[in-house]
Scaffold this motif. Sequence first.
Motif, PDB file in Angstrom:
ATOM      1  N   PRO A  75      -0.482  25.087  20.146  1.00 48.36           N
ATOM      2  CA  PRO A  75      -0.312  25.535  21.529  1.00 48.36           C
ATOM      3  C   PRO A  75      -1.599  25.492  22.345  1.00 48.36           C
ATOM      4  CG  PRO A  75       0.842  27.003  20.028  1.00 48.36           C
ATOM      5  CD  PRO A  75       0.020  26.070  19.177  1.00 48.36           C
ATOM      6  N   ARG A  76      -2.735  25.711  21.693  1.00 51.19           N
ATOM      7  CA  ARG A  76      -4.017  25.656  22.404  1.00 51.19           C
ATOM      8  C   ARG A  76      -4.347  24.225  22.821  1.00 51.19           C
ATOM      9  NH1 ARG A  76      -7.603  29.875  18.717  1.00 51.19           N
ATOM     10  NH2 ARG A  76      -6.324  31.699  19.170  1.00 51.19           N
ATOM     11  N   TYR A  77      -4.075  23.293  21.913  1.00 50.25           N
ATOM     12  CA  TYR A  77      -4.249  21.882  22.267  1.00 50.25           C
ATOM     13  C   TYR A  77      -3.356  21.533  23.464  1.00 50.25           C
ATOM     14  CZ  TYR A  77      -7.062  20.063  18.354  1.00 50.25           C
ATOM     15  OH  TYR A  77      -8.075  19.766  17.483  1.00 50.25           O
ATOM     16  N   ALA A  78      -2.106  21.952  23.397  1.00 51.35           N
ATOM     17  CA  ALA A  78      -1.155  21.619  24.463  1.00 51.35           C
ATOM     18  C   ALA A  78      -1.617  22.171  25.797  1.00 51.35           C
ATOM     19  CB  ALA A  78       0.228  22.157  24.107  1.00 51.35           C
ATOM     20  N   GLU A  79      -2.104  23.404  25.806  1.00 46.91           N
ATOM     21  CA  GLU A  79      -2.568  24.012  27.049  1.00 46.91           C
ATOM     22  C   GLU A  79      -3.758  23.256  27.624  1.00 46.91           C
ATOM     23  OE1 GLU A  79      -3.973  28.377  28.773  1.00 46.91           O
ATOM     24  OE2 GLU A  79      -3.814  28.069  26.608  1.00 46.91           O
ATOM     25  N   ALA A  80      -4.728  22.942  26.765  1.00 45.12           N
ATOM     26  CA  ALA A  80      -5.920  22.239  27.238  1.00 45.12           C
ATOM     27  C   ALA A  80      -5.588  20.847  27.762  1.00 45.12           C
ATOM     28  CB  ALA A  80      -6.954  22.151  26.120  1.00 45.12           C
ATOM     29  N   ILE A  81      -4.789  20.100  27.020  1.00 43.39           N
ATOM     30  CA  ILE A  81      -4.445  18.741  27.449  1.00 43.39           C
ATOM     31  C   ILE A  81      -3.618  18.788  28.728  1.00 43.39           C
ATOM     32  CG2 ILE A  81      -3.073  16.693  26.810  1.00 43.39           C
ATOM     33  CD1 ILE A  81      -4.153  17.169  23.915  1.00 43.39           C
ATOM     34  N   GLY A  82      -2.774  19.811  28.857  1.00 44.12           N
ATOM     35  CA  GLY A  82      -1.988  19.957  30.083  1.00 44.12           C
ATOM     36  C   GLY A  82      -2.830  20.162  31.318  1.00 44.12           C
ATOM     37  N   GLU A  83      -4.034  20.667  31.145  1.00 37.10           N
ATOM     38  CA  GLU A  83      -4.920  20.930  32.282  1.00 37.10           C
ATOM     39  C   GLU A  83      -5.815  19.742  32.642  1.00 37.10           C
ATOM     40  OE1 GLU A  83      -7.092  24.491  31.437  1.00 37.10           O
ATOM     41  OE2 GLU A  83      -5.258  25.648  31.073  1.00 37.10           O
ATOM     42  N   LEU A  84      -5.757  18.670  31.881  1.00 35.29           N
ATOM     43  CA  LEU A  84      -6.664  17.544  32.122  1.00 35.29           C
ATOM     44  C   LEU A  84      -6.205  16.626  33.243  1.00 35.29           C
ATOM     45  CD1 LEU A  84      -7.647  16.638  28.442  1.00 35.29           C
ATOM     46  CD2 LEU A  84      -8.940  17.993  30.118  1.00 35.29           C
ATOM     47  N   GLY A  85      -5.001  16.812  33.731  1.00 35.66           N
ATOM     48  CA  GLY A  85      -4.531  16.016  34.864  1.00 35.66           C
ATOM     49  C   GLY A  85      -4.289  14.560  34.540  1.00 35.66           C
ATOM     50  N   LEU A  86      -3.889  14.272  33.323  1.00 28.67           N
ATOM     51  CA  LEU A  86      -3.580  12.890  32.968  1.00 28.67           C
ATOM     52  C   LEU A  86      -2.373  12.395  33.738  1.00 28.67           C
ATOM     53  CD1 LEU A  86      -4.210  13.100  29.146  1.00 28.67           C
ATOM     54  CD2 LEU A  86      -5.356  11.531  30.718  1.00 28.67           C
ATOM     55  N   ARG A  87      -2.394  11.099  34.049  1.00 25.70           N
ATOM     56  CA  ARG A  87      -1.306  10.491  34.806  1.00 25.70           C
ATOM     57  C   ARG A  87      -0.675   9.364  34.006  1.00 25.70           C
ATOM     58  NH1 ARG A  87      -5.583  10.996  38.298  1.00 25.70           N
ATOM     59  NH2 ARG A  87      -6.058   8.786  38.141  1.00 25.70           N
ATOM     60  N   CYS A 144     -10.126  11.583  16.111  1.00 28.42           N
ATOM     61  CA  CYS A 144      -8.761  12.128  16.235  1.00 28.42           C
ATOM     62  C   CYS A 144      -8.314  12.940  15.033  1.00 28.42           C
ATOM     63  CB  CYS A 144      -7.757  11.017  16.507  1.00 28.42           C
ATOM     64  SG  CYS A 144      -7.519   9.860  15.126  1.00 28.42           S
ATOM     65  N   GLY A 145      -9.026  12.820  13.897  1.00 27.68           N
ATOM     66  CA  GLY A 145      -8.642  13.596  12.721  1.00 27.68           C
ATOM     67  C   GLY A 145      -7.214  13.290  12.302  1.00 27.68           C
ATOM     68  N   THR A 146      -6.445  14.342  12.040  1.00 30.45           N
ATOM     69  CA  THR A 146      -5.066  14.172  11.589  1.00 30.45           C
ATOM     70  C   THR A 146      -4.109  13.862  12.738  1.00 30.45           C
ATOM     71  OG1 THR A 146      -4.614  16.535  11.754  1.00 30.45           O
ATOM     72  CG2 THR A 146      -5.423  15.715   9.627  1.00 30.45           C
ATOM     73  N   GLY A 147      -4.633  13.748  13.946  1.00 32.34           N
ATOM     74  CA  GLY A 147      -3.810  13.284  15.065  1.00 32.34           C
ATOM     75  C   GLY A 147      -3.018  14.350  15.795  1.00 32.34           C
ATOM     76  N   ARG A 148      -3.435  15.614  15.705  1.00 30.17           N
ATOM     77  CA  ARG A 148      -2.670  16.679  16.361  1.00 30.17           C
ATOM     78  C   ARG A 148      -2.540  16.480  17.866  1.00 30.17           C
ATOM     79  NH1 ARG A 148      -5.616  21.886  14.053  1.00 30.17           N
ATOM     80  NH2 ARG A 148      -7.364  20.448  14.257  1.00 30.17           N
ATOM     81  N   ALA A 149      -3.556  15.875  18.485  1.00 28.16           N
ATOM     82  CA  ALA A 149      -3.520  15.692  19.940  1.00 28.16           C
ATOM     83  C   ALA A 149      -2.725  14.466  20.369  1.00 28.16           C
ATOM     84  CB  ALA A 149      -4.939  15.597  20.493  1.00 28.16           C
TER      85      ALA A 149
END
Length: 199
Positions: free
Chosen positions: A31-43, A53-58
């Motif tokens: 959930p923390r990853y999701a919140e942070a990525i949601g704030e990055l403004g990706l289009r 990327c490690g195990t690829g959670r993001a």
Amino acid sequence: MSDAAAEQARTRAFFAARAAGWDAKFPDDGPRYAEAIGELGLRGGEFVVDAGCGTGRALPLLRAAVGPDGTVLGVDLTPEMIDLARAHAADAALLVADCGRLPLPDATVDLVFGAGLISHLPGPAAGLRELARVTRPGGRLALYHPIGRTALAARHGRPITPDDLRAEPNLRPLLTTTGWHLTSYTDTDTRYLATATRT
């Protein structure tokens, strides 16, 4: 073997030995990853590199953010991590490579996402310069960790040191000299997120 090569070998060995149990060790980070990525403004349609990327959670979160017309590339130095990332890949491309020498053309990436990355770059300045090389002018860098510096140091049983690269007074000039401009900085118990723009 050069110092950088020796450091890479140590990093690869460290993560190879821990890859299989990595996600189980940190089960509540999603959930923390999701919140942070949601704030990055990706289009939609953007090109994102998940550096280290490690195990690829993001990866599935980044893929959802850029949509079917976007591109997500997960890069990690450790083959064992990339093998595990395949389960999360969500149509992301995966590559075993050194983030300090990416096989990408200049100025093509819209966002570099690096979770826990900076402390594992054998030469942080050279690594950040390489990330700047592949990022288009105006593109962005997000350095992330699901807990802040104080909480992470406590987890490892050590204090924060003044030379910590992730501290804002150290990070800002490092980014400036490597082609980036720090645009936001958050360091709390529940998040570390520093974002920068490619100059």
